[in-house]
Motif scaffolding. Sequence first.
Motif, PDB file in Angstrom:
ATOM      1  N   LEU A 164      -6.228   0.431  -6.667  1.00  0.00           N
ATOM      2  CA  LEU A 164      -7.419  -0.416  -6.652  1.00  0.00           C
ATOM      3  C   LEU A 164      -8.160  -0.274  -5.325  1.00  0.00           C
ATOM      4  N   ALA A 165      -7.411  -0.257  -4.221  1.00  0.00           N
ATOM      5  CA  ALA A 165      -8.041  -0.096  -2.908  1.00  0.00           C
ATOM      6  C   ALA A 165      -8.704   1.272  -2.791  1.00  0.00           C
ATOM      7  N   ARG A 166      -8.075   2.312  -3.321  1.00  0.00           N
ATOM      8  CA  ARG A 166      -8.690   3.644  -3.306  1.00  0.00           C
ATOM      9  C   ARG A 166      -9.972   3.654  -4.137  1.00  0.00           C
ATOM     10  N   TYR A 167      -9.961   2.940  -5.234  1.00  0.00           N
ATOM     11  CA  TYR A 167     -11.172   2.854  -6.060  1.00  0.00           C
ATOM     12  C   TYR A 167     -12.303   2.177  -5.286  1.00  0.00           C
ATOM     13  N   LEU A 168     -11.990   1.062  -4.650  1.00  0.00           N
ATOM     14  CA  LEU A 168     -13.014   0.363  -3.867  1.00  0.00           C
ATOM     15  C   LEU A 168     -13.474   1.205  -2.681  1.00  0.00           C
ATOM     16  N   ALA A 169     -12.568   1.986  -2.106  1.00  0.00           N
ATOM     17  CA  ALA A 169     -12.960   2.898  -1.031  1.00  0.00           C
ATOM     18  C   ALA A 169     -13.901   3.974  -1.542  1.00  0.00           C
ATOM     19  N   SER A 170     -13.664   4.450  -2.768  1.00  0.00           N
ATOM     20  CA  SER A 170     -14.558   5.456  -3.345  1.00  0.00           C
ATOM     21  C   SER A 170     -15.940   4.878  -3.620  1.00  0.00           C
ATOM     22  N   VAL A 171     -15.990   3.588  -3.985  1.00  0.00           N
ATOM     23  CA  VAL A 171     -17.292   2.926  -4.172  1.00  0.00           C
ATOM     24  C   VAL A 171     -18.039   2.877  -2.841  1.00  0.00           C
ATOM     25  N   GLU A 172     -17.318   2.500  -1.774  1.00  0.00           N
ATOM     26  CA  GLU A 172     -17.949   2.474  -0.452  1.00  0.00           C
ATOM     27  C   GLU A 172     -18.326   3.883  -0.006  1.00  0.00           C
ATOM     28  N   GLY A 173     -17.535   4.871  -0.400  1.00  0.00           N
ATOM     29  CA  GLY A 173     -17.885   6.253  -0.092  1.00  0.00           C
ATOM     30  C   GLY A 173     -19.192   6.652  -0.757  1.00  0.00           C
TER      31      GLY A 173
END
Length: 476
Positions: A164-173
């Motif tokens: 989930l954190a990686r997903y949110l990081a990809s959104v911020e990316g």
Amino acid sequence: MKRKYLSGIVVLFTGIWLGSCSVPAVVTQKNGLSLPAVYSGSTDTAAVTLQNWRSFFTDTSLLSLIGTGLEYNHDLQAAMQRIQSAQAEVLLQKGLLAPTVNASVVSSLKKFGLYTMDGAGNIVTEMTPGKLIPINLPDYFLGVQTSWEVDVWGKLKNKKKAALARYLASVEGKNLLTTQIVSAIAASYYELMAIDHTLRIIDETILIQERAYELVKVQKESAVSTELAVKQFESRLLNLRAFRLDLLQQAKQVESALHILTGKMPAPVQRQQQFFEARFPEMLRTGVPSALLQNRPDIRQAEWNVLASNAELQAARAAFYPSFNITGSLGFQAFKPDLLIRTPESVAYGLLGGLTTPIINRMALKANFQKANAGQIEAFYQYQKAILTGYVEVHNELLRVKNLEEVFDLKNREAASLSQSIDIAETLFKAGRASYLEVLLTQQNALQAKLELVDTRKKQFLTTVNLYKALGGGWQ
């Protein structure tokens, strides 16, 4: 007999306990940065509300380019697919928390060796009255099978948190990439406007130079001037024409960069013709440095990566503890298809629960843990670097905004003064009171001042855009 069973159980649980006790400790890094209360030389402490790029920029041609870029830019489209992939990983890890249930239709054929317990028993055992178990034994199964790893230590839950954190990081990316695309399009657009205005200055200078060139040729024919003066003016004129061609090539290169950013095939780029009269985007309130933690996508992305790496580390640590797995099946089983659905004779079920823990071969688990531990420390440093980078970028752009205002005022006055000196130099040259070298030098200085004025104005536009990006804008 009971003592033997009891001893076996004690040995088993002792091994499990010993394996669980030697779990490596987590190494963390706690030396974090402390942001100043305000930016150096600034007293702005108001809350920052970042504008949408549609309201920040006012040039309709630029807004159209940005809108096209955000729709068709290939890097941004690839980033959207990475988000989809990260979202699918979240669903995958979530699914691993639940039991798996599969429908099964199985057909098999078994033959046991005659010198085995099964084989020796089957040849004298009746399967149905008057019929022995065949040597080649068919087996049919119709039903459901299930398996479930009970997440006692939170290993699977932490993997889900990491995903989930990686997903949110990809959104911020993606937000960070959007900011970069918006600022790059705006920078290229202002670069084009500066080149257009430089071309107009060069065209005006070429006209002046042509007039001076014709004048010196007339003077040479009248023996007032020399062939050397004619060649000097001619070379200067040729230099300006070559410079103009170079500017046209630069404009084409900037247009090509815009085509790549907007994901479109080459075509003329519409832009505003006024440069010095063009409106600046509204200047921003910078607020306090701590606002960067919420506004900048790269800092937020680094923060999510820290949380993801911490969750992955906890999952790697939980792998050292015993895992509890439950498997089961329920359905119909028979040696002939026509007997498969007969109840209750063909009803079959099974249930198995197992507790396993690594005892001997733990090298792979230790390596994975060390990798995760190093990863979470690295993520922490990357987070600290993102914070420092954000603060320094805002600090530098604030200084540039103030400095460029003063530089532009001085350059504007310099250009105005030197523009007036051109007419004075030409008048003196006609009267024979100034040499052709003085005229050339005056023209060259005036042109240089005008070009520097255009460059300063361009830097003002770019600094405004860079400050907007540094504060975290561009993607809303």
